[in-house]
Design a protein around this motif. Structure first.
Motif, PDB file in Angstrom:
ATOM      1  N   HIS A 154       0.824  -1.210   0.000  1.00  0.00           N
ATOM      2  CA  HIS A 154       0.000   0.000   0.000  1.00  0.00           C
ATOM      3  C   HIS A 154       0.855   1.256   0.000  1.00  0.00           C
ATOM      4  O   HIS A 154       1.891   1.318   0.674  1.00  0.00           O
ATOM      5  CB  HIS A 154      -0.907   0.019   1.232  1.00  0.00           C
ATOM      6  N   GLU A 155       0.396   2.248  -0.753  1.00  0.00           N
ATOM      7  CA  GLU A 155       1.126   3.515  -0.796  1.00  0.00           C
ATOM      8  C   GLU A 155       0.920   4.340   0.473  1.00  0.00           C
ATOM      9  O   GLU A 155       1.825   5.000   0.948  1.00  0.00           O
ATOM     10  CB  GLU A 155       0.661   4.347  -2.001  1.00  0.00           C
ATOM     11  N   ASN A 156      -0.308   4.342   0.986  1.00  0.00           N
ATOM     12  CA  ASN A 156      -0.648   5.224   2.107  1.00  0.00           C
ATOM     13  C   ASN A 156      -0.585   4.500   3.438  1.00  0.00           C
ATOM     14  O   ASN A 156      -1.072   3.374   3.566  1.00  0.00           O
ATOM     15  CB  ASN A 156      -2.073   5.746   1.937  1.00  0.00           C
ATOM     16  N   MET A 157      -0.016   5.168   4.410  1.00  0.00           N
ATOM     17  CA  MET A 157      -0.031   4.650   5.780  1.00  0.00           C
ATOM     18  C   MET A 157      -0.352   5.777   6.742  1.00  0.00           C
ATOM     19  O   MET A 157      -0.024   6.954   6.474  1.00  0.00           O
ATOM     20  CB  MET A 157       1.305   3.987   6.120  1.00  0.00           C
ATOM     21  N   PHE A 158      -1.006   5.430   7.845  1.00  0.00           N
ATOM     22  CA  PHE A 158      -1.564   6.421   8.765  1.00  0.00           C
ATOM     23  C   PHE A 158      -1.262   6.019  10.212  1.00  0.00           C
ATOM     24  O   PHE A 158      -1.239   4.835  10.530  1.00  0.00           O
ATOM     25  CB  PHE A 158      -3.089   6.485   8.631  1.00  0.00           C
ATOM     26  N   TRP A 159      -1.089   7.007  11.059  1.00  0.00           N
ATOM     27  CA  TRP A 159      -1.060   6.792  12.515  1.00  0.00           C
ATOM     28  C   TRP A 159      -2.164   7.618  13.156  1.00  0.00           C
ATOM     29  O   TRP A 159      -2.289   8.835  12.919  1.00  0.00           O
ATOM     30  CB  TRP A 159       0.280   7.201  13.120  1.00  0.00           C
ATOM     31  N   TYR A 160      -2.984   6.914  13.978  1.00  0.00           N
ATOM     32  CA  TYR A 160      -4.040   7.551  14.739  1.00  0.00           C
ATOM     33  C   TYR A 160      -3.818   7.271  16.223  1.00  0.00           C
ATOM     34  O   TYR A 160      -3.213   6.272  16.597  1.00  0.00           O
ATOM     35  CB  TYR A 160      -5.407   6.948  14.387  1.00  0.00           C
ATOM     36  N   ARG A 161      -4.397   8.150  17.050  1.00  0.00           N
ATOM     37  CA  ARG A 161      -4.551   7.772  18.439  1.00  0.00           C
ATOM     38  C   ARG A 161      -6.047   7.745  18.752  1.00  0.00           C
ATOM     39  O   ARG A 161      -6.834   8.526  18.193  1.00  0.00           O
ATOM     40  CB  ARG A 161      -3.774   8.666  19.405  1.00  0.00           C
ATOM     41  N   GLN A 162      -6.409   6.792  19.613  1.00  0.00           N
ATOM     42  CA  GLN A 162      -7.818   6.595  19.958  1.00  0.00           C
ATOM     43  C   GLN A 162      -7.988   6.803  21.442  1.00  0.00           C
ATOM     44  O   GLN A 162      -7.359   6.132  22.261  1.00  0.00           O
ATOM     45  CB  GLN A 162      -8.271   5.169  19.584  1.00  0.00           C
ATOM     46  N   SER A 222      -3.435   1.360   6.715  1.00  0.00           N
ATOM     47  CA  SER A 222      -2.889   1.551   5.369  1.00  0.00           C
ATOM     48  C   SER A 222      -4.010   1.412   4.350  1.00  0.00           C
ATOM     49  O   SER A 222      -5.053   0.796   4.621  1.00  0.00           O
ATOM     50  CB  SER A 222      -1.776   0.547   5.080  1.00  0.00           C
ATOM     51  N   ASN A 223      -3.792   1.987   3.166  1.00  0.00           N
ATOM     52  CA  ASN A 223      -4.679   1.719   2.029  1.00  0.00           C
ATOM     53  C   ASN A 223      -3.958   2.087   0.738  1.00  0.00           C
ATOM     54  O   ASN A 223      -2.838   2.600   0.747  1.00  0.00           O
ATOM     55  CB  ASN A 223      -6.045   2.415   2.160  1.00  0.00           C
ATOM     56  N   THR A 224      -4.622   1.776  -0.377  1.00  0.00           N
ATOM     57  CA  THR A 224      -4.013   2.000  -1.689  1.00  0.00           C
ATOM     58  C   THR A 224      -4.230   3.431  -2.128  1.00  0.00           C
ATOM     59  O   THR A 224      -4.992   4.183  -1.523  1.00  0.00           O
ATOM     60  CB  THR A 224      -4.605   1.061  -2.736  1.00  0.00           C
ATOM     61  N   LEU A 225      -3.577   3.796  -3.236  1.00  0.00           N
ATOM     62  CA  LEU A 225      -3.738   5.134  -3.795  1.00  0.00           C
ATOM     63  C   LEU A 225      -5.215   5.418  -4.023  1.00  0.00           C
ATOM     64  O   LEU A 225      -5.909   4.634  -4.648  1.00  0.00           O
ATOM     65  CB  LEU A 225      -3.015   5.236  -5.127  1.00  0.00           C
ATOM     66  N   PRO A 226      -5.680   6.545  -3.568  1.00  0.00           N
ATOM     67  CA  PRO A 226      -7.114   6.833  -3.655  1.00  0.00           C
ATOM     68  C   PRO A 226      -7.499   7.454  -4.987  1.00  0.00           C
ATOM     69  O   PRO A 226      -7.838   8.620  -5.056  1.00  0.00           O
ATOM     70  CB  PRO A 226      -7.313   7.814  -2.506  1.00  0.00           C
ATOM     71  N   ARG A 227      -7.471   6.672  -6.033  1.00  0.00           N
ATOM     72  CA  ARG A 227      -7.860   7.206  -7.335  1.00  0.00           C
ATOM     73  C   ARG A 227      -9.220   7.869  -7.273  1.00  0.00           C
ATOM     74  O   ARG A 227      -9.456   8.881  -7.888  1.00  0.00           O
ATOM     75  CB  ARG A 227      -7.916   6.076  -8.362  1.00  0.00           C
ATOM     76  N   GLU A 228     -10.129   7.235  -6.545  1.00  0.00           N
ATOM     77  CA  GLU A 228     -11.468   7.797  -6.439  1.00  0.00           C
ATOM     78  C   GLU A 228     -11.811   8.072  -4.983  1.00  0.00           C
ATOM     79  O   GLU A 228     -12.971   8.189  -4.638  1.00  0.00           O
ATOM     80  CB  GLU A 228     -12.481   6.831  -7.060  1.00  0.00           C
ATOM     81  N   TYR A 229     -10.808   8.153  -4.175  1.00  0.00           N
ATOM     82  CA  TYR A 229     -10.981   8.503  -2.765  1.00  0.00           C
ATOM     83  C   TYR A 229     -11.941   7.588  -2.049  1.00  0.00           C
ATOM     84  O   TYR A 229     -12.593   7.999  -1.102  1.00  0.00           O
ATOM     85  CB  TYR A 229     -11.454   9.961  -2.644  1.00  0.00           C
ATOM     86  N   ASN A 230     -12.044   6.338  -2.489  1.00  0.00           N
ATOM     87  CA  ASN A 230     -13.043   5.478  -1.882  1.00  0.00           C
ATOM     88  C   ASN A 230     -12.467   4.189  -1.314  1.00  0.00           C
ATOM     89  O   ASN A 230     -13.170   3.218  -1.169  1.00  0.00           O
ATOM     90  CB  ASN A 230     -14.124   5.132  -2.903  1.00  0.00           C
ATOM     91  N   PHE A 234       0.287  11.062   8.407  1.00  0.00           N
ATOM     92  CA  PHE A 234       0.155  10.048   7.377  1.00  0.00           C
ATOM     93  C   PHE A 234       1.267  10.194   6.350  1.00  0.00           C
ATOM     94  O   PHE A 234       1.938  11.232   6.279  1.00  0.00           O
ATOM     95  CB  PHE A 234      -1.231  10.064   6.729  1.00  0.00           C
ATOM     96  N   SER A 235       1.457   9.139   5.578  1.00  0.00           N
ATOM     97  CA  SER A 235       2.509   9.096   4.574  1.00  0.00           C
ATOM     98  C   SER A 235       1.930   8.514   3.302  1.00  0.00           C
ATOM     99  O   SER A 235       1.259   7.487   3.336  1.00  0.00           O
ATOM    100  CB  SER A 235       3.664   8.223   5.068  1.00  0.00           C
TER     101      SER A 235
END
Lengths: 115, 116
Positions: free
Chosen positions: A29-37, A93-101, A48-49
């Motif tokens: 996956h291209e995108n990776m994120f860090w959250y705190r809950q 993580s997720n893939t490139l958001p071509r359609e933001y979905n 995010f990256s």
């Protein structure tokens, strides 16, 4: 199935320590994120990256930094841990958001306690 | 600015009864809406999403959600609740007008308790 692995489920550190939280994903996956809950606050984005060595600040970046030297690995760093950083930390993580979905895939979280 | 609200901290429902978990949103463009579930000591798991098309979206574990543009809502539903559905549910939104942004906004979560 996508697997997002966080290196520690539970971590206890002392104030002032430098803390590293590691996250690895196995789906290129291209995108990776860090959250705190935190209870009552939901998930808040720290950083995010969207590519290797690329990063952007989220909503609450103060006191944190990140590193992405390889595509599969995204590290969150607490430069000098403080008690108000006690929280559950989630990597996604997720893939490139071509359609933001594209939905995000989450790790099981690291519950960090700062004493 | 985009935002999402989950007005109920907790929802209690008897096993076998229908359940609804509420979510309302605010975006400037077309909304991309998601529901996730979190079981104890686990990360979030994706349940379903709305992008375009039918207002009733079907997802995992028998869940569905109804998109209502005029009420800016995306409520999660299930016709017959199971005890195993007890968990924390999060609604999330992305703003389709914000090209180039990777941000998802999450609600504060609703704890669903299904009583046997």
């Amino acid at each position: 199935d996508v697997k997002v692995t966080q290196s520690s489920r539970y971590l206890v550190k002392r104030t002032g320590e430098k803390v590293f939280l590691e996250c690895v994903q196995d789906m290129d996956h291209e995108n990776m994120f860090w959250y705190r809950q935190d209870p009552g606050l939901g998930l808040r984005l720290i950083y995010f990256s969207y590519d290797v060595k690329m990063k952007e600040k989220g909503d609450i970046p103060e006191g944190y930094s990140v590193s992405r030297e390889k595509k599969e690995r995204f590290s969150l760093i607490l430069e000098s841990a403080s008690t108000n950083q006690t929280s559950m930390y989630l990597c996604a993580s997720n893939t490139l958001p071509r359609e933001y979905n594209q939905p995000q895939h989450f790790g099981d979280g690291t519950r960090l306690s700062i004493l | 600015a985009q935002s999402v609200a989950q007005p109920e901290d907790q929802v209690n429902v008897a096993e076998g009864n229908p359940l609804t978990v509420k979510c309302t949103y605010s975006v400037s463009g077309n909304p991309y809406l998601f529901w996730y579930v979190q079981y104890p000591n686990r990360g979030l798991q994706f349940l379903l999403k709305y992008i375009t098309g039918d207002n009733l979206v079907k997802g995992s574990y028998g869940f569905e959600a109804e998109f209502n543009k005029s009420q800016t809502s995306f409520h999660l539903k299930k016709p017959s609740a199971l005890v195993s559905d007890s968990a924390l549910y999060f609604c999330a939104v992305r703003d389709g007008a914000s090209s180039g942004t990777y941000k998802y906004i999450f609600g504060t979560g609703t704890r669903l308790k299904v009583l046997a």
